[in-house]
Design a protein around this motif. Structure first.
Motif, PDB file in Angstrom:
ATOM      1  N   UNK A 178      38.562  49.701  36.736  1.00 48.44           N
ATOM      2  CA  UNK A 178      38.387  48.244  36.845  1.00 48.44           C
ATOM      3  C   UNK A 178      37.097  47.783  36.199  1.00 48.44           C
ATOM      4  N   UNK A 179      36.131  48.695  36.075  1.00 47.91           N
ATOM      5  CA  UNK A 179      34.862  48.286  35.477  1.00 47.91           C
ATOM      6  C   UNK A 179      34.935  48.355  33.947  1.00 47.91           C
ATOM      7  N   UNK A 180      34.140  47.530  33.325  1.00 49.39           N
ATOM      8  CA  UNK A 180      34.163  47.499  31.867  1.00 49.39           C
ATOM      9  C   UNK A 180      32.917  46.792  31.348  1.00 49.39           C
ATOM     10  N   UNK A 181      32.783  46.791  30.034  1.00 47.64           N
ATOM     11  CA  UNK A 181      31.726  46.027  29.370  1.00 47.64           C
ATOM     12  C   UNK A 181      32.425  44.804  28.789  1.00 47.64           C
ATOM     13  N   UNK A 182      32.097  43.636  29.296  1.00 46.30           N
ATOM     14  CA  UNK A 182      32.761  42.407  28.857  1.00 46.30           C
ATOM     15  C   UNK A 182      32.053  41.878  27.616  1.00 46.30           C
ATOM     16  N   UNK A 183      32.835  41.596  26.590  1.00 41.99           N
ATOM     17  CA  UNK A 183      32.273  41.156  25.308  1.00 41.99           C
ATOM     18  C   UNK A 183      32.608  39.686  25.107  1.00 41.99           C
ATOM     19  N   UNK A 184      31.604  38.904  24.820  1.00 41.20           N
ATOM     20  CA  UNK A 184      31.806  37.458  24.665  1.00 41.20           C
ATOM     21  C   UNK A 184      31.350  36.998  23.271  1.00 41.20           C
ATOM     22  N   UNK A 185      32.254  36.985  22.300  1.00 43.88           N
ATOM     23  CA  UNK A 185      31.942  36.366  21.009  1.00 43.88           C
ATOM     24  C   UNK A 185      32.038  34.846  21.174  1.00 43.88           C
ATOM     25  N   UNK A 186      31.164  34.105  20.545  1.00 43.00           N
ATOM     26  CA  UNK A 186      31.263  32.645  20.626  1.00 43.00           C
ATOM     27  C   UNK A 186      30.602  31.997  19.418  1.00 43.00           C
ATOM     28  N   UNK A 187      30.945  30.742  19.206  1.00 42.13           N
ATOM     29  CA  UNK A 187      30.373  30.017  18.061  1.00 42.13           C
ATOM     30  C   UNK A 187      30.100  28.577  18.461  1.00 42.13           C
TER      31      UNK A 187
END
Ligand code: PLP
Ligand code: COI
Length: 353
Positions: A131-140
């Motif tokens: 359930x654990x992870x590294x959440x990646x947030x690309x944004x512009x």
């Protein structure tokens, strides 16, 4: 295009207790990716130590909401290998959002390299555990400092990320929207633009005051079709068929949604992709035919719904044994693929070296 890398002088990973809760989006890892668009072209891509931004108050994003984002995850397997899940789908969707918001598209190869290099550099931050992870947030964001209401001439494309727990929402009761809308025909519902989310907060807060945890969005014109579950796609099991609405202008083409549909098919679960009418759901509720319902998306994977409310109707869903639920069976299949515990016939796993 080569990505310039400036590493941080000292990691801040020691500030975080990986043995404790890691609330969604609270912790950011050591580095970020940043790329600026100006004079009609992209500048030099860079990975830098995570830092605050300095942008002018007149920047367009603050006034006209030219902002888009994505959400994707990296997973650690038992042998400390790190995997992304269908990253190219997120990249393609990001560029669809960019077009809709009149923003420049990010070259796919550069975007993909940036995600991989950032995760590889901050690999120590990818947590261990189901359930654990590294959440990646690309944004512009549109960052040109000018108040005239036309598209920004300058943009910042960035990628940040950090460790997160599995989201567990508990017993979620949802209100089927009969007045407010998330999206409209010809609008931006299919894009991940920031305004879609800001606009949900008020109706969601009102629903909470009525005792619901979330809102099921219906079509804006008639409020007779169930479309999305809060910030997730919506699925409902009536009898032994798993139903979900077709994607449209108003519905985000969720990567979890399409993964679930594929897995369900291959697990022998009958699926039906067609408009879901509120009246049919109310009828099925009266007959006791609704077996389960859930929201699905990257953050929570699958978030089971315990009751649906619509006007004077309140439909409490049965509590099935977890091994009987489609939700639990499919969630395990997704985790098995994401954490490299099983073969991946679909090519969804993508190793980060
Ligand atoms: N619907 C909306 C409105 C979302 O914001 C998300 C989250 O990204 C989803 C659905 C699920 O999409 P995905 O499974 O690609 O995360
Ligand atoms: C999801 O990943 O399921 C999302 O909806 C992202 C959310 C935090 C906006």
């Amino acid at each position: 295009m080569k990505i310039e890398v400036e590493k941080c002088a000292k990691t801040k990973i020691g500030d975080i207790d990986f043995g404790s809760a890691m609330p969604f989006g609270k912790y950011m890892s050591d580095h970020m990716f940043i790329l600026k668009w100006e004079n009609g072209q992209w500048g030099t891509p860079k990975i830098e130590p995570y830092h605050a931004l300095s942008i002018e108050p007149s920047s367009k994003v603050f006034h006209y909401g030219q902002a888009i984002f994505e959400g994707m995850k990296a997973f650690r397997d038992a042998n400390d290998k790190i995997f992304l899940f269908r990253p190219k789908d997120n990249i393609a969707r990001f560029n669809k959002s960019a077009v809709r918001m009149n923003m420049p598209e990010v070259p796919e190869d550069l975007f993909y390299d940036a995600v991989k290099q950032l995760v590889a550099l901050d690999k120590a931050w990818v947590p261990r555990g189901e359930g654990r992870s590294y959440y990646i947030r690309p944004f512009m964001i549109g960052c040109e400092p000018a108040l005239n209401a036309v598209p920004s001439a300058e943009y910042l494309f960035m990628i940040i990320g950090g460790p997160v727990d599995a989201i567990f929402h508990g017993d979620v009761t949802v209100k089927i929207a009969d007045h407010f809308s998330r999206a409209a025909n010809g609008g931006t519902g299919f894009a991940k633009c920031s305004g879609n989310y800001g606009g949900q907060f008020y109706p969601s807060t009102l629903a909470k005051k009525e005792g619901f945890q979330s809102v099921i969005w219906t079509d804006d014109a008639t409020h007779t079709h169930l479309e999305e579950a809060g910030q997730m796609n919506f699925m409902i099991r009536i009898g032994d068929t798993l139903h979900t609405a077709p994607v449209s202008d108003r519905i985000l083409d969720g990567i979890t949604r399409k993964s679930i549909l594929q897995l369900a098919k291959d697990m022998g679960i009958k699926t039906d992709i067609s408009p879901i009418l509120v009246d049919d759901v109310v009828e099925a509720g009266k007959k006791g035919e609704i077996k389960e319902a859930f929201g699905c998306g990257t953050a929570a994977v699958i978030s089971p719904i315990s009751a649906l409310g619509y006007k004077e109707h309140y439909m409490k869903l049965p509590k099935l044994q977890s091994e009987e639920t489609f939700a639990e069976r499919i969630r395990q299949r997704i985790f098995d693929i994401q954490y490299n515990r099983t073969a991946d016939p679909y090519g969804w796993r993508d190793e980060v070296l």
